[in-house]
Design an enzyme around this catalytic site. Structure first.
Site, PDB file in Angstrom:
ATOM      1  N   CYS A 137      -2.612  10.330  16.054  1.00 41.43           N
ATOM      2  CA  CYS A 137      -3.071   8.933  16.100  1.00 41.43           C
ATOM      3  C   CYS A 137      -4.391   8.817  16.846  1.00 41.43           C
ATOM      4  CB  CYS A 137      -2.037   8.053  16.804  1.00 41.43           C
ATOM      5  SG  CYS A 137      -0.480   7.967  15.930  1.00 41.43           S
ATOM      6  N   ASP A 172      -9.736 -12.842  -1.145  1.00 39.02           N
ATOM      7  CA  ASP A 172      -8.790 -13.887  -1.585  1.00 39.02           C
ATOM      8  C   ASP A 172      -7.452 -13.780  -0.845  1.00 39.02           C
ATOM      9  OD1 ASP A 172      -7.846 -11.551  -2.665  1.00 39.02           O
ATOM     10  OD2 ASP A 172      -7.847 -12.215  -4.747  1.00 39.02           O
TER      11      ASP A 172
END
Ligand code: BEZ
Length: 213
Positions: free
Chosen positions: A46, A137
């Site tokens: 990570c 959108d």
């Protein structure tokens, strides 16, 4: 939890992040977004992934894409971790995008981002390495789900964003390993006569033994 399907409007969630309280749709505005989760702060894969995402952050900005990371760790851990990541990659610079603290696990459960194979020390599942690309959108355009044990390739995430943005505005499809500047393909649902008008510069057609072009 089923998670999100392509074309679904991404929930306008509110969350605590290293950039303060955020509401997804307001944060995105007219931009594209990439929300990516990771199993835990300070873990090796990570940490290197977060560093790579920070390093590539100008490339995402160039494409009008806002990045957001997320894990089930606390806000304080995110602040401490992002400082560590910047000290490794760009000492003195601020971490360039928000990291969402989902320590109550509300978002990871709602969005289907958990990896049942990877558990914390209390036996609770950790977040997987999900990638959600959200359009201006606010609809889900792409999702990729990796287990905790497989690190991502952020160059590939940029590549798919180039394809998503191109195909959002042009009636084309991008072939395998496509990169900006390479040839594109005419989607099979466009009839040949229409394709000839749509692409006046010309299209290359190959006849195949199947009889299909
Ligand atoms: C890591 O980030 O190094 C990691 C996290 C969970 C499982 C395996 C690796």
């Amino acid at each position: 939890m089923q998670g999100m399907l392509l074309g679904d409007v991404f929930p306008n969630f509110e969350a605590d992040s290293t950039f303060g309280q955020m509401k997804l749709h307001d944060f995105l505005g007219d931009s594209w977004g990439v929300l990516f989760s990771h199993p835990g702060d300070f873990t090796p894969v990570c940490t290197i992934e977060l560093g790579r995402a920070a390093q590539l952050s100008p490339e995402f900005s160039k494409r009008n894409v806002k990045l957001m990371a997320l894990s089930v760790d606390s806000l304080q851990e995110h602040h401490d971790w992002s400082k560590l990541v910047m000290s490794l990659h760009e000492p003195g610079s601020q971490f360039p995008f928000p990291i969402i603290a989902d320590d109550r696990r509300e978002l990871v459960e709602k969005l289907g981002m958990l990896d049942p194979e990877e558990k914390d020390r209390n036996g609770m599942p950790l977040s997987a390495r999900c990638v959600f690309v959200i359009g201006p959108d606010k609809k889900l355009k792409l999702s990729i789900l990796y287990p905790a044990t497989t690190g991502r390739n952020f160059d590939e995430i940029l590549r798919v964003i180039d394809s998503l943005q191109l195909t959002a505005h042009n009636r084309v499809a991008t072939p395998v390993d496509w990169r900006p500047g390479n040839s594109v393909m005419v989607p099979p649902r466009i009839p040949e006569t229409e394709a000839a008008t749509l692409f006046p510069a010309g299209i290359y057609t190959k006849d195949l033994p199947s009889g299909k072009k």
